[in-house]
Design an enzyme around this catalytic site. Structure first.
Site, mmCIF file in Angstrom:
data_model
loop_
_atom_site.group_PDB
_atom_site.id
_atom_site.type_symbol
_atom_site.label_atom_id
_atom_site.label_comp_id
_atom_site.label_asym_id
_atom_site.label_seq_id
_atom_site.Cartn_x
_atom_site.Cartn_y
_atom_site.Cartn_z
ATOM 1 N N SER A 188 0.842 -1.188 0.000
ATOM 2 C CA SER A 188 0.000 0.000 0.000
ATOM 3 C C SER A 188 0.886 1.250 0.000
ATOM 4 O O SER A 188 1.672 1.450 -0.913
ATOM 5 C CB SER A 188 -0.953 -0.038 1.203
ATOM 6 O OG SER A 188 -1.956 0.941 1.091
ATOM 7 N N GLU A 306 -9.373 -5.586 -3.439
ATOM 8 C CA GLU A 306 -8.683 -4.550 -2.668
ATOM 9 C C GLU A 306 -9.647 -3.671 -1.871
ATOM 10 O O GLU A 306 -9.401 -3.320 -0.723
ATOM 11 C CB GLU A 306 -7.881 -3.645 -3.614
ATOM 12 C CG GLU A 306 -6.727 -4.317 -4.339
ATOM 13 C CD GLU A 306 -5.473 -4.403 -3.491
ATOM 14 O OE1 GLU A 306 -5.494 -3.963 -2.325
ATOM 15 O OE2 GLU A 306 -4.463 -4.914 -4.005
ATOM 16 N N HIS A 408 -7.525 -5.934 0.779
ATOM 17 C CA HIS A 408 -6.309 -5.124 0.819
ATOM 18 C C HIS A 408 -5.500 -5.508 2.062
ATOM 19 O O HIS A 408 -6.039 -5.580 3.164
ATOM 20 C CB HIS A 408 -6.702 -3.650 0.882
ATOM 21 C CG HIS A 408 -5.571 -2.684 0.816
ATOM 22 N ND1 HIS A 408 -4.840 -2.469 -0.325
ATOM 23 C CD2 HIS A 408 -5.052 -1.840 1.751
ATOM 24 C CE1 HIS A 408 -3.923 -1.536 -0.105
ATOM 25 N NE2 HIS A 408 -4.027 -1.149 1.158
#
Length: 509
Positions: A188, A306, A408
């Site tokens: 990320s 995600e 995610h």
């Protein structure tokens, strides 16, 4: 263990030795606030290195798996090292894997329980380093135009990472690591920070391989965009003219509150790196791969779903297309589409996914447009520079949100080997839920496979292992390694029909 700045004493647990809370730069406080990091002061005697350093001052909205129990502080420039116990007693230098945590550019810490590097160091036979650095307003507030004397210190949060890489080059040999074989890996915001590092001339020669996990940000802020954030920050701090002296006198809490105000008003991504013309001379991955990525093998990937962790009501059905559109528009990380554009996109996804519910279509559309699209573009841009690129998708569905999604950050416990960890994601993804969801322990098999692949890549630039053939990415067959329950297999041009639908649409990451 002796470093360039003094001796440190860690501890050994099983087959791994750890050294935590080692300063890699001087505390960025007082006269050094908002300035480029300086070398740490040498110390005498032996420094205890058994507790991680402080995380940067921040608002962290996450669940316990991602929270650092140490108190926050501006004195945050510390790193941690995990090394196989035999590593310092033999002549073989191990690959080094530098972990850069996520949390956009605003929050997070290397001290989170899920980020412990011991298991990866043991299984992959590598030296793992994790690093804390300045975040949000402390590390990513652009001051070069408003306070000209700070222009040469722009992007202090990124400069911290370069300082950590210099520390690795100068010191990691004593811990059994090879300073000439350093892989930066992050998820990320951590992946986005790596993308920006590859566009920074001062980082060249310090990173030899890169792994970007759900973090394929293609552009950072221009000075014009950054000045808008600066103006909003100054307004939140009371307005008027700001000098370096005035900025130094502000308390950490005042700056933290200002960051909170700006992020709530503008975006959680308000604070981020800036094209300052010096540290980052040009835009990062817009239209071309940066020069710093030449010769750097890369791994790039995403999870299958995600956005499931960011969208509200993930266990609620969506009854109408109007509601679907409303939830799409409120996501915030999808591009702005006209009614006609959205209608065409939805119709296309319905053709590609005819049996899926509106909720599943929403997750697919937002995931593709936010993260997968950017990852594909980055992989394609990397094709134009020397050094292979490998592409993956993590498809394991965790027990959160009814076991429906590969969310995610879902790959992190697998990549780092920490499959026992505190509550994450929806607040109900617990160890008990994970065990019940996987009674035969397939998650441990998959984690072992992924750690070996990540370690192989760090060692040679090729993630293939004895039981995993992983071809390099190309735009003809687009091979993607899909990690899923009980399997890891290569799929050519995965979700090709969806890829065609998003080509040409703007990216937002």
């Amino acid at each position: 263990m002796r470093t360039r700045y003094g001796r440190v004493k860690g501890e050994q647990t099983g087959a791994v030795r750890s050294f935590k809370g080692i300063p890699y730069a001087a505390p960025p406080v007082g006269a050094d606030r908002f300035r480029a990091p300086r070398a740490p002061q040498p110390w005498t005697g032996v420094r205890n290195a058994t507790v991680p350093g402080h995380p940067c001052v921040q608002d962290n909205p996450d669940f316990p798996a991602w929270l650092d129990p140490e108190p926050e502080s501006e004195d945050c420039l510390h790193l941690n090292v995990w090394t196989p116990a035999s590593c310092t007693g033999d002549a073989k230098a191990r690959p080094v894997m530098l972990w850069i945590h996520g949390g956009a550019f605003g929050y997070g810490s290397a001290g989170a329980p899920t980020y412990d590097g011991a298991r990866l160091a043991e299984v992959a036979d590598v030296v793992v380093v994790s690093v804390n650095h300045r975040l949000n307003v402390f590390g990513y507030l652009w001051l070069g135009d408003a306070v000209p004397e700070l222009a040469e210190h722009a992007n202090p949060g990124q400069r911290d990472l370069v300082a950590a890489l210099h520390w690795v080059r100068e010191n990691i040999g004593a811990f059994g690591g090879d300073p000439g074989n350093v892989t930066a890996f992050g998820e990320s915001g951590g992946g986005a920070k790596i993308n920006a590092l590859l566009a920074a001339p001062s980082a060249r020669g310090l990173v030899h391989k890169a792994i970007v996990q759900s973090g394929s940000q293609l552009a950072v802020l221009t000075r014009e965009q950054a000045n808008e954030v600066t103006d909003a920050t100054f307004a939140a701090l009371g307005g008027g003219k700001f000098t370096e002296s005035r900025l130094r006198k502000l308390s950490s809490e005042e700056l933290k509150q200002a960051a909170r105000t700006v992020e709530s008003k503008l975006s959680m991504l308000a604070f981020q790196p800036v094209v300052d013309g010096c540290f980052i001379p040009d835009q990062t991955w817009t239209g071309h791969a940066p020069a710093g990525s030449r010769g750097i093998p890369m791994m790039i990937g995403t999870t299958s779903h995600e956005t499931a962790v960011f969208l509200p009501g993930m266990t609620d059905q969506i009854d109408t297309d109007t509601e679907l559109r409303q939830r799409f528009d409120t996501f915030g990380l999808a591009p702005t589409l006209s009614d006609d554009e959205f209608a065409r996109l939805l119709a296309g996804y319905r053709r590609a996914m005819p049996s899926d519910t509106r909720l599943e279509l929403l997750v697919a559309m937002t995931t593709d447009l936010w993260m997968w699209h950017s990852a594909l573009i980055q992989a394609e841009l990397k094709q134009s520079t020397p050094g292979p690129v490998y592409f993956y998708e993590f498809a394991w569905r965790t027990p959160c949100f009814g076991s429906s999604w590969a969310v995610h950050a879902g790959e992190l416990p697998f990549v780092l080997g920490n499959l026992t960890y505190p509550t994450a994601w929806d607040g109900s993804d617990s160890d008990a839920a994970r065990s019940a969801d996987d009674p035969t322990g397939q998650r441990f098999v998959l984690a072992d496979r992924m750690m070996h692949a990540w370690g192989a890549f760090a060692r040679s630039g090729d993630p293939s292992t004895a039981d995993l053939a992983w071809p390099a990415y190309n735009t003809r067959t687009r091979p993607t390694l899909v990690f899923d329950r009980g399997s890891a297999s290569v799929v050519s041009d995965r979700n090709a029909s969806r890829r065609h639908l998003i080509e040409g649409l703007p990216t937002v990451w």
